[in-house]
Design a protein around this motif. Structure first.
Motif, short mmCIF file in Angstrom:
data_model
loop_
_atom_site.label_atom_id
_atom_site.label_comp_id
_atom_site.label_asym_id
_atom_site.label_seq_id
_atom_site.Cartn_x
_atom_site.Cartn_y
_atom_site.Cartn_z
N ALA A 283 -23.36 52.70 -18.56
CA ALA A 283 -23.96 53.41 -17.44
C ALA A 283 -25.28 52.76 -17.03
N ARG A 284 -26.07 52.34 -18.01
CA ARG A 284 -27.33 51.68 -17.68
C ARG A 284 -27.09 50.32 -17.03
N PHE A 285 -26.05 49.64 -17.46
CA PHE A 285 -25.77 48.30 -16.92
C PHE A 285 -25.35 48.37 -15.45
N PHE A 286 -24.48 49.32 -15.10
CA PHE A 286 -23.95 49.38 -13.74
C PHE A 286 -24.76 50.28 -12.81
N GLY A 287 -25.50 51.25 -13.35
CA GLY A 287 -26.21 52.20 -12.50
C GLY A 287 -27.26 51.53 -11.63
N ASN A 288 -27.31 51.94 -10.36
CA ASN A 288 -28.28 51.43 -9.39
C ASN A 288 -28.17 49.92 -9.19
N THR A 289 -26.93 49.42 -9.17
CA THR A 289 -26.68 48.01 -8.86
C THR A 289 -25.81 47.94 -7.60
N ILE A 290 -25.71 46.74 -7.03
CA ILE A 290 -24.90 46.56 -5.82
C ILE A 290 -23.72 45.65 -6.14
N ASN A 291 -22.69 45.74 -5.29
CA ASN A 291 -21.46 45.00 -5.56
C ASN A 291 -21.65 43.50 -5.34
N GLN A 292 -21.27 42.74 -6.34
CA GLN A 292 -21.40 41.29 -6.28
C GLN A 292 -20.30 40.67 -5.42
N HIS A 293 -19.14 41.31 -5.42
CA HIS A 293 -17.99 40.81 -4.66
C HIS A 293 -17.49 41.91 -3.73
N ALA A 294 -16.61 41.54 -2.81
CA ALA A 294 -16.01 42.52 -1.91
C ALA A 294 -15.33 43.61 -2.73
N PHE A 295 -15.48 44.87 -2.27
CA PHE A 295 -14.95 46.00 -3.04
C PHE A 295 -14.58 47.11 -2.07
#
Length: 297
Positions: A172-184
């Motif tokens: 949860a800490r790793f992905f939370g408040n991040t943006i998509n690196q690739h199309a999604f």
């Protein structure tokens, strides 16, 4: 890699037995431990390091499952990385006959429930520094308007709900408040921001599971912050030089837009061609691969 140096059992252990009107016997336990580790960790990391999991049972009663856990840091001058772990266990099991009826689409096994996907739209207000033709807002003198008025806008949110076998705070800490690196889900890289997510332990038919709700907010221009390149100095022959007012020859008192080479853009040129303005994109959000969340259909 972090490790536990010492485990100390503290006072505060407890045990009680309850008997309900139907003669159901429930055993409840409390344990309190003090853990010393060899590096600075978050309390949830310490609990994971000790090996506490969702099916963790009392060391002397295999039918008493962990029901409540809390971990706090209690550093002192001698041992800076000391944590207090409180554990509560119970043999109480939910009565399957008292569980609410299943919702449509629910399975006897909660982990087999279908993933739910929803696009939500919300009315908002936003401040834009460019018009619909992607040109900056300028006043009649050709200067950039620093505080344009807010205008009505809307935002889209992709909401994905899924039952999972456990909740991983590190994930949860790793992905939370991040943006998509690739199309999604049809969105270009950088257009979706994943909100921080938590979960609450649930149970169905004796099976423990953790409902997860992933909220990804869409932004057409992307989430990385952008700022018009402007300042009080410009690059002249590779040297930073104070920008002078063309009429008074004094140092300018407000930031002046700069071109791609760091030179001041004359107001009349910017007014005639607003595309001369340069916007700098900053790395405000970390990018992650949303495909690793396993939310694709």
């Amino acid at each position: 890699m972090a490790s536990i140096v010492d485990v100390e059992r503290l006072f505060g252990r407890g045990f009680d037995v309850t008997i309900d009107p139907s003669s159901k016997v429930t055993r409840n336990y409390k344990r309190k431990l003090r853990l010393r580790v060899d590096e600075n960790l978050d309390p949830d990391q310490v609990a994971n390091l000790y090996g506490v999991e969702q099916f963790y049972t009392h060391p002397r009663d295999p039918f008493a499952f962990l029901r409540k856990l809390s971990c706090t840091d209690v550093p002192d001058k001698i041992d800076p990385w000391v944590y207090e772990l409180n554990l509560e266990y119970s043999t109480d099991q939910p009565d399957l006959q008292e569980q609410p009826p299943k919702e449509p689409g629910e399975s006897d096994d909660p982990l087999l429930d279908p993933m739910e996907i929803e696009w939500q739209s919300e009315e908002t207000q936003t401040i834009k520094f460019r018009d619909r033709d992607n040109r900056p807002f300028l006043n009649t003198a050709g200067d950039v308007i620093e505080s344009p008025p807010p205008i009505p806008d809307s935002t889209l949110k992709l909401v994905v709900t899924r039952n999972e076998a456990y909740y991983d705070p590190a994930r949860a800490r790793f992905f939370g408040n991040t943006i998509n690196q690739h199309a999604f889900y049809g969105c270009e890289p950088g257009q979706l921001r994943l909100h921080p997510f938590g979960s609450k332990q649930s149970r169905r038919n004796g099976r423990i599971y953790w409902p997860h709700t992933y909220i990804m907010e869409f932004k057409q221009d992307g989430w990385q912050p952008k700022q018009i390149s402007a300042g009080y100095r410009e690059l002249v022959d590779g040297q930073l030089t104070r920008i002078k007012d063309p009429e008074t020859r004094n140092d300018v008192s407000e930031p002046i837009p700069l071109d791609a080479d760091g030179r001041a853009i004359p107001a009349e040129d910017l007014k005639a061609n607003p595309d001369l303005a340069v916007y700098i994109e900053f790395t405000g959000f970390r990018e992650t691969d949303f495909a690793q969340l396993g939310l694709n259909l």
